[in-house]
Design a protein around this motif. Sequence first.
Motif: not given
Length: 335
Positions: A35-50
Amino acid sequence: MGQKTAIIFVADRNFLVPSILAMLQISRQKDTMSVSDLFLFTTDLNSEDFQTITNIAKNHGIKTINLDLNKVLNEDQSLSFRKTHISISALGRFFTGSYIDSKYENILYIDGDVQVVGSIFDLANADIPDGKILGVIDRQFLKAKERDKSGVKTREYLKNIGVLHEKDYFNSGILAAERKTWINLCKEAFDYFINNSEGCMFHDQSALNAVCVGRRLPMSPKYNFTTMFAENNVLDIVQPSIIHFTGAEKPWFSKARPWRGRFMSSYADLLKQFPQLEAFYSLREYFHSSGQSGLSKIDRHANRMWFLTRILTPWRIVLRRRRLVNYLKTKQFFI
């Protein structure tokens, strides 16, 4: 029929590893994921780390979203953010709703400093009334009735944010609401924070409590078993599904009470499974953001307070537990 609930985490670099561990624990719950999907919001990563995080997450059904706080936080706004172990990324939750597709009925927000130790299906599948938010009482429930300086300060704090009764104050670590309600309440809370940031002692939590007076439905601490509940020895009564490690003593490095290092090995195991996460596991950065000088100082302080409370005010331990047990026995929880 699509998934009903978007389960979201918001993490800066310091909280990525514990957030991923908690999300993986949820991902193994077949009923919850039905019944669910998981979402992770990141706030301070550069494009490579993301991209590194995204590559790990996608293999486990976790969707990643890069939330640029510099864009959503207006630089012209002068905000006061009290220095604690909490970073300004905590405000990121206020902007998550617009990223979640309208096909999801509910949003279930979960802090990264948790371990999911039981099923959360009933919470993920809940039918939440429009305009309401689900939350669990916090430490102020116990402190507000006490007659020491801390009690006076707690009562003043609650009064200043418009909370008239301590049972109505909630912890913001695990919250659930309809998607539209979440968006509206988060906008109200952020606006409140902008205008009252100096009075928001507990940051986003203070702002949310201020705007949610009369709109919060009590949720069982089974789904947000904070350190307060563990300290008062109600583990057997509640039988938690989500353990929330409130305070600076986080389980990935601290051996302080009440858990005494019980969960440390799970984080070490995660790093063995995903060695690329080592780059996001800097305890030095955590100390800097929390204003602490090191592991030993955090644990020494926590253990000192533990002993002082029991030696200087042993009656407080008895009264707090009695009040908490009575609340658990008599309160009707929405879920």
